[in-house]
Design an enzyme around this catalytic site. Structure first.
Site, mmCIF file in Angstrom:
data_model
loop_
_atom_site.group_PDB
_atom_site.id
_atom_site.type_symbol
_atom_site.label_atom_id
_atom_site.label_comp_id
_atom_site.label_asym_id
_atom_site.label_seq_id
_atom_site.Cartn_x
_atom_site.Cartn_y
_atom_site.Cartn_z
ATOM 1 C CG ASP A 19 -1.705 1.239 1.412
ATOM 2 O OD1 ASP A 19 -2.404 1.612 0.451
ATOM 3 O OD2 ASP A 19 -1.646 1.853 2.487
ATOM 4 C CG ASP A 21 -1.836 7.655 0.395
ATOM 5 O OD1 ASP A 21 -1.163 8.698 0.447
ATOM 6 O OD2 ASP A 21 -2.453 7.287 -0.620
ATOM 7 C CG ASP A 177 -1.846 2.435 6.302
ATOM 8 O OD1 ASP A 177 -2.218 3.529 6.768
ATOM 9 O OD2 ASP A 177 -2.126 2.079 5.147
#
Length: 231
Positions: A19, A21, A177
């Site tokens: 991922d 961001d 995240d």
């Protein structure tokens, strides 16, 4: 899948899919800080508890609408946007890879493991940040939110990344995240390592195959081995 060679570099994973961001770069925190500054500029305090969306789509319009409702008739959208953009630009200019990620990328390259990004954000956003810090060339490919129909937790960007890699899901490992990011990766058939961003609650990551507080706490080979044991 076409293009899959079965090369493992002595390990069970052929590709790592990150991922962007909050994972590769902590743009989540910088985004929050920019919005907090904007609310304070209006003499208000942002509700941090409700700030982060439970999906990977763009919620900028909703955030401006909430601010406009809180400010009332005196709200000036253009001035507010200019303020946020100026603060955000300053914050992002200092942003680097998250702790421990650089060594992981080095180790992956040494092991012959391929690297990709799967993000709900648009390609221009990801390219711009990675180019600025000289890291774009480390990733073989990107699968981005402006290339698929649905944002995370839908599996679309991960399915696109796997298709472009030509690697089966069981031979790729995802890194996320957020809870909705973990759900997206697992819906596409990948095992997933979760490293919650600083404003996420680690207790919510109950389905992650591996849960870490930072990439700096463990070697890449060790985290891959831990994920492989979760077959």
């Amino acid at each position: 899948m076409a293009g899959y060679s079965g090369h493992t570099a002595g390990m069970g994973m052929d590709a790592l899919v990150f991922d962007f961001d909050g994972l590769l770069m902590d743009t989540e925190t910088t985004s929050l800080l920019a919005w907090q500054d904007l609310w304070r500029w209006h003499g208000l305090e942002l509700d941090v508890a409700g700030f982060f969306a439970r999906h990977g789509g763009d919620v900028t319009a909703e955030r401006y609408a909430a601010l406009a409702a809180a400010v009332g008739p005196a709200y000036d959208q253009d001035a507010s946007h200019a303020r946020r953009q100026a603060v955000r630009t300053e914050l992002y200019a200092a942003l680097e890879l998250s702790a421990g990620i650089g060594p992981w990328l080095d180790d992956a390259e040494a092991l012959g493991i391929r690297l990709a990004v799967a993000s709900s954000s648009p390609r221009e956003w990801i390219d711009g940040h990675l180019d600025r810090i000289g890291q774009r060339d480390r990733f073989e490919l990107l699968a981005c939110g402006d290339e698929v129909r649905a944002a995370k937790p839908a599996p679309d960007v991960y399915l696109l990344a796997l298709s472009r890699l030509g690697v089966p899901a069981e031979r790729a490992l995802a890194f996320e995240d957020t809870v909705h990011g973990v759900a997206a990766a697992q819906a596409a058939g990948l095992r997933c390592v979760a490293i919650p961003h600083p404003n996420a609650d680690p207790a919510l990551f109950t389905t992650a195959d591996v849960l870490l507080t930072s990439a700096a706490e463990i070697s890449l080979e060790s985290v891959i081995a831990r994920a492989e044991r979760r077959q």
